[in-house]
Enzyme design. Structure first.
Site, PDB file in Angstrom:
ATOM      1  CG  ASP A  23      -1.769  -1.241   1.341  1.00  0.00           C
ATOM      2  OD1 ASP A  23      -2.395  -1.627   0.336  1.00  0.00           O
ATOM      3  OD2 ASP A  23      -1.776  -1.844   2.422  1.00  0.00           O
ATOM      4  N   GLY A  25       1.744   3.071  -2.602  1.00  0.00           N
ATOM      5  CA  GLY A  25       1.458   3.988  -3.700  1.00  0.00           C
ATOM      6  C   GLY A  25       2.209   3.634  -4.968  1.00  0.00           C
ATOM      7  CE  LYS A  26       3.556  -2.216  -4.508  1.00  0.00           C
ATOM      8  NZ  LYS A  26       3.015  -1.936  -3.151  1.00  0.00           N
ATOM      9  CE  LYS A  28       1.886  10.557  -8.250  1.00  0.00           C
ATOM     10  NZ  LYS A  28       1.925  11.712  -7.345  1.00  0.00           N
ATOM     11  N   GLY A  50      -4.508  -4.252  -4.704  1.00  0.00           N
ATOM     12  CA  GLY A  50      -4.947  -3.317  -5.730  1.00  0.00           C
ATOM     13  C   GLY A  50      -3.990  -2.156  -5.876  1.00  0.00           C
ATOM     14  CG  HIS A  51      -0.769  -1.636  -7.941  1.00  0.00           C
ATOM     15  ND1 HIS A  51       0.296  -2.013  -8.719  1.00  0.00           N
ATOM     16  CD2 HIS A  51      -0.517  -2.133  -6.706  1.00  0.00           C
ATOM     17  CE1 HIS A  51       1.150  -2.718  -7.986  1.00  0.00           C
ATOM     18  NE2 HIS A  51       0.666  -2.796  -6.768  1.00  0.00           N
ATOM     19  CB  THR A 319      -9.808  -6.124   1.722  1.00  0.00           C
ATOM     20  OG1 THR A 319      -8.969  -5.104   2.310  1.00  0.00           O
ATOM     21  CG2 THR A 319      -8.927  -7.208   1.112  1.00  0.00           C
ATOM     22  N   PRO A 322      -9.687  -1.230   6.950  1.00  0.00           N
ATOM     23  CG  PRO A 322     -10.337  -0.892   9.167  1.00  0.00           C
ATOM     24  CD  PRO A 322     -10.733  -1.614   7.917  1.00  0.00           C
ATOM     25  CG  ASP A 351      -0.317  14.674  -0.017  1.00  0.00           C
ATOM     26  OD1 ASP A 351       0.497  13.847  -0.478  1.00  0.00           O
ATOM     27  OD2 ASP A 351      -1.543  14.489  -0.009  1.00  0.00           O
ATOM     28  CB  THR A 432       3.220  16.576  -3.409  1.00  0.00           C
ATOM     29  OG1 THR A 432       3.096  16.888  -4.814  1.00  0.00           O
ATOM     30  CG2 THR A 432       4.685  16.651  -3.003  1.00  0.00           C
TER      31      THR A 432
END
Length: 448
Positions: A23, A25-26, A28, A50-51, A319, A322, A351, A432
């Site tokens: 998770d 941020g791969k 993007k 999921g990406h 999924t 949280p 950010d 960012t």
């Protein structure tokens, strides 16, 4: 081979891996880098992660197909190290085609890719239910049982679909084994042979046009001068060998897996980009040294942890679960950098830290009173880690959308500089915001 072919400079290959518990941020970043790649390759995992891509304000979640599919003209490859659910694949293809994207003529699937069958899903879910409070927290999509069959040399692969008689014989043999486990040990219902056979063979003709010798294609593409991008799933700390075992996924998530999972020579992997969030998250069970939790109620996040989760939208893209949140753990990051041979880092979600009064960085641990500067290997020892923090002044200015280093708040630059120092490798990119344009580039992975 012609003289002109011999003189072509081979393309450059970049591997993108997560350095945390997934998770990071791969998706993007892979999408951003695809501007300079002619092919994107998935080499491990399945549809359990999921990406998420935000392009022009529109959100797209890819679970199995490489993120490069969002760019017309880019070839996408699913390597032999992936476990493939045909049902999930065609569902994703349908969603992308409804959005106007061409998929089938640009997607190449290794003939040696292991299939996920209904009995894998049934076993996965029955096991988790049986474990109760002691469950690992799998997605229940059959990933682990499919890898077990692969290692046990009984897996059915994509190429097996094209010989119906042999497929049926091997399926019956597998079901004899798995149905015994399901009914006699796990207390579940048996999986029907004929229904499974009909379903799986029904995918054969639909898959056939996309099946290829992926290893050979990647070799030829690279030697023709085309750049390739290898897209890792999950993260290093979830790796089956190098993660916080047994709270891990079922595949190798590290950069070295790109060679085995796609069928390319390791010397062809020119640059390793490690993705790290500006803080840490983890989904499901397992130790998490820098986790932010309420001192009076350790099962709950503290207020800063809640803020990070809400601002960072920390909910699983597949999924919806949280995510647990914590400060960036540089000792764990160093472990990942060493294992992957990271060339440079990309820090995402900077950010999300905007507006905090102070920001902390875990630089090491106390373990039974002893100092440690690297994440231990076993989950039991990781659970005994007491984080040692350095504290930085926060920043009130917004960093959203900033795309140059000098425009960042001074305290944000100080934080990033210190992360580089303790990590021992440069930060080459900073994200960012979720959109591809909200990116700071310091060194380009395809041009270093």
């Amino acid at each position: 081979m012609s003289a002109s072919a011999v003189n072509v400079t081979p393309g450059r290959n970049v591997v993108v891996v997560g350095t945390q518990w997934g998770d990071e941020g791969k998706g993007k970043i892979v999408d951003w880098l695809t501007d300079h790649a002619q092919g994107v390759v998935r080499f491990q995992g399945g549809h359990n992660a999921g990406h998420t891509l935000i392009i022009g304000g529109k959100k797209t979640i890819l679970r199995l197909i490489p993120s490069g599919i969002m760019r017309e003209g880019v070839a996408c490859y699913i390597g032999n190290g992936v476990v493939l659910s045909p049902e999930a694949l065609f569902k994703e293809i349908g969603e992308l085609e409804e959005a106007g994207l061409s998929v089938r003529e640009r997607l190449f699937i290794s003939e040696a890719t292991t299939l996920i069958l209904p009995y894998h899903i049934a076993i996965d879910q029955a096991r988790e239910a049986r474990k109760g409070a002691g469950k690992i927290g799998t997605t229940g999509r059959g990933i682990g049982p499919a890898y077990e069959d692969k290692v046990g040399r009984r897996a059915l692969r994509v190429q097996d679909l094209f010989d119906a008689r042999t497929f049926a014989d091997r399926l019956r043999e597998n079901l004899d084994f798995h149905n015994f486990v399901l009914t006699q040990y796990l207390g579940g219902a048996a999986v029907d042979f004929q229904a499974t056979l009909d379903t799986m063979l029904g995918y054969a003709d639909r898959l056939r046009p996309m099946v290829a010798d992926v290893s050979r294609r990647l070799y030829e593409e690279n030697h023709a001068g085309r750049n390739l991008l290898f897209e890792g799933a999950q993260g290093t700390l979830l790796d089956i060998d190098h993660g916080t075992y047994p709270f891990v996924t079922s595949s190798n998530c590290v950069a070295g897996a790109a060679a085995a999972g796609a069928g390319v020579g390791p010397q062809k992997l020119n640059y390793i980009l490690g993705i790290t969030k500006a803080y840490c998250t983890r989904v499901g069970s397992g130790p998490f040294p820098s986790e932010l939790y309420d001192a009076d109620n350790p099962s709950r996040q503290d207020q800063i942890g809640i803020t990070l989760a809400n601002v960072g939208k920390e909910f699983g893209s597949v999924t919806g679960r949280p995510r647990r949140t914590g400060w960036l753990d540089a000792a764990a990051l160093r472990r990942s950098i060493q294992i992957n041979g990271v060339s440079g880092l990309c820090m995402t979600k900077l950010d999300v830290l905007d507006g905090l009064d102070e920001v902390k960085l875990c630089v090491g641990y106390k373990i039974d009173g002893e100092d440690a500067d690297l994440l231990p290997r076993g989950a039991a020892e990781v659970a005994r880690c007491e984080p040692v923090y350095e504290t930085f002044g926060g920043w009130k200015e917004s960093t959203v959308g900033i795309n140059s280093w000098d425009a960042l708040p001074a305290n944000a630059r100080a934080y990033l500089t210190r992360v580089q120092e303790v990590a021992g490798v440069p930060i080459d990119m900073v994200s960012t915001g979720p959109d591809r344009d909200e990116t700071i580039l310091l060194r380009h992975p395809f041009k270093v």
